[in-house]
Motif scaffolding. Structure first.
Motif, PDB file in Angstrom:
ATOM      1  N   TYR A   1       5.496  15.914  -2.056  1.00 39.89           N
ATOM      2  CA  TYR A   1       4.634  14.729  -1.968  1.00 39.89           C
ATOM      3  C   TYR A   1       5.115  13.883  -0.790  1.00 39.89           C
ATOM      4  O   TYR A   1       6.261  13.421  -0.774  1.00 39.89           O
ATOM      5  N   ASP A   2       4.249  13.701   0.198  1.00 33.03           N
ATOM      6  CA  ASP A   2       4.576  12.899   1.381  1.00 33.03           C
ATOM      7  C   ASP A   2       4.006  11.502   1.187  1.00 33.03           C
ATOM      8  O   ASP A   2       2.844  11.242   1.532  1.00 33.03           O
ATOM      9  N   VAL A   3       4.814  10.617   0.637  1.00 32.33           N
ATOM     10  CA  VAL A   3       4.363   9.260   0.305  1.00 32.33           C
ATOM     11  C   VAL A   3       4.700   8.315   1.458  1.00 32.33           C
ATOM     12  O   VAL A   3       5.847   8.238   1.894  1.00 32.33           O
ATOM     13  N   ARG A   4       3.703   7.590   1.937  1.00 36.89           N
ATOM     14  CA  ARG A   4       3.881   6.616   3.005  1.00 36.89           C
ATOM     15  C   ARG A   4       3.398   5.253   2.508  1.00 36.89           C
ATOM     16  O   ARG A   4       2.385   5.164   1.819  1.00 36.89           O
ATOM     17  N   PHE A   5       4.153   4.198   2.865  1.00 41.02           N
ATOM     18  CA  PHE A   5       3.787   2.878   2.346  1.00 41.02           C
ATOM     19  C   PHE A   5       3.997   1.800   3.402  1.00 41.02           C
ATOM     20  O   PHE A   5       4.686   2.005   4.416  1.00 41.02           O
TER      21      PHE A   5
ATOM     22  N   TYR B   1       0.854  -1.189   0.000  1.00 43.90           N
ATOM     23  CA  TYR B   1       0.000   0.000   0.000  1.00 43.90           C
ATOM     24  C   TYR B   1       0.886   1.233   0.000  1.00 43.90           C
ATOM     25  O   TYR B   1       1.940   1.251   0.646  1.00 43.90           O
ATOM     26  N   ALA B   2       0.469   2.265  -0.719  1.00 45.01           N
ATOM     27  CA  ALA B   2       1.168   3.546  -0.695  1.00 45.01           C
ATOM     28  C   ALA B   2       0.139   4.662  -0.871  1.00 45.01           C
ATOM     29  O   ALA B   2      -0.767   4.562  -1.707  1.00 45.01           O
ATOM     30  N   CYS B   3       0.294   5.713  -0.077  1.00 51.03           N
ATOM     31  CA  CYS B   3      -0.682   6.799  -0.098  1.00 51.03           C
ATOM     32  C   CYS B   3       0.001   8.136   0.161  1.00 51.03           C
ATOM     33  O   CYS B   3       1.183   8.201   0.492  1.00 51.03           O
ATOM     34  N   GLU B   4      -0.773   9.202   0.023  1.00 53.98           N
ATOM     35  CA  GLU B   4      -0.329  10.548   0.374  1.00 53.98           C
ATOM     36  C   GLU B   4      -0.730  10.832   1.819  1.00 53.98           C
ATOM     37  O   GLU B   4      -1.837  10.474   2.245  1.00 53.98           O
ATOM     38  N   SER B   5       0.181  11.467   2.573  1.00 51.37           N
ATOM     39  CA  SER B   5      -0.122  11.676   3.993  1.00 51.37           C
ATOM     40  C   SER B   5      -0.020  13.127   4.448  1.00 51.37           C
ATOM     41  O   SER B   5      -0.354  13.432   5.586  1.00 51.37           O
TER      42      SER B   5
END
Length: 261
Positions: free
Chosen positions: A40-44, A22-26
């Protein structure tokens, strides 16, 4: 940019021999207050192969790290948590992880783990621990404003968001949405206060500095009163939850099977 993010995730899988789940914007983009210069703050969340977990030293101990962090550049801030780390934090109702699961900007999702976690999210939600998280964040960020110095719209937003998240928990007994405009509309009935904060959001999105005509006394008084009131409310909360460990163990085991076999 999404293509760049997906290529970055693919490279992470190759370099670290993991599967990204999973990867999303946070960050501000997920909050709906990004400006043209926002990164872009990408968290996975990711999982190792099964043999990584079949050893006397569990993942997270010594050299077996349970996080992957890429060097931050002007456009991308990318970091991730290993699945067992994420599930242990999920068991504790960890607010940042809950925010990842509630992000409205999802870059990638594979397998069924995240869907299963979302189904369990409300059952594992702890109003008390989430309230203390947001109130601590609000107090720390508000202290920076009250100490003086250069203050930007971002400074105020970093206080406003956790305060409104805490108010949402009090009013709805659910985990709050990430979108700041939604929180503002549904948790602040005072018209004048709401108008000032809406002006603030517009300035942040436009990349402007603080307008000296703004009612800082009005915003500061609102934040001071609400932080104190919510701290008192948090002390009275008592919520008992069933132990979800067995279900999380099964989720982890099923994810290993699904991702690697």
């Amino acid at each position: 940019m999404k293509e760049t993010i997906l290529k970055t995730l693919e490279q992470i899988e190759k370099d670290h021999h993991v599967k990204v789940l999973y990867a999303c914007e946070s960050g501000s983009r997920a909050w709906g207050v990004s400006s043209k210069d926002s990164d872009y703050d990408v968290r996975f969340i990711y999982v190792h192969p099964p043999d990584s977990y079949l050893s006397i030293d569990p993942v997270g101990i010594g050299k077996k790290r349970d996080v992957i962090e890429l060097p931050v550049n002007v456009l991308l801030d990318v970091s991730g948590w290993e699945l067992t780390k994420a599930l242990k934090l999920f068991r504790k109702s960890n607010p940042p992880l809950f925010e990842w699961l509630g992000s409205n900007i999802v870059y990638y999702e594979a397998y069924s783990a995240i869907e299963e976690m979302k189904k369990m999210k409300q059952r594992l939600f702890s109003p008390s621990s989430c309230l203390y998280h947001y109130l601590n964040m609000a107090n720390q960020n508000f202290g920076q404003i009250l100490r003086g110095g250069q203050v930007t719209p971002k400074h105020y937003i970093n206080v406003l968001r956790p305060v409104l998240a805490a108010k949402w928990i009090e009013q709805h007994h659910t985990f709050p949405p990430l979108e700041l405009q939604t929180l503002l509309e549904q948790t602040v009935p005072e018209k004048e206060v709401k108008m000032e904060f809406e002006r603030l959001l517009k300035q942040k999105i436009a990349g402007e500095t603080l307008n000296t005509a703004m009612r800082f006394d009005l915003m500061n008084d609102f934040l001071t009163v609400e932080i104190a009131r919510m701290e008192s409310y948090a002390k009275k909360l008592q919520v008992n939850r069933p132990d979800p460990t067995r279900k999380l163990d099964l989720l982890f085991q099923n994810t290993l099977e699904e991702a690697w076999h």
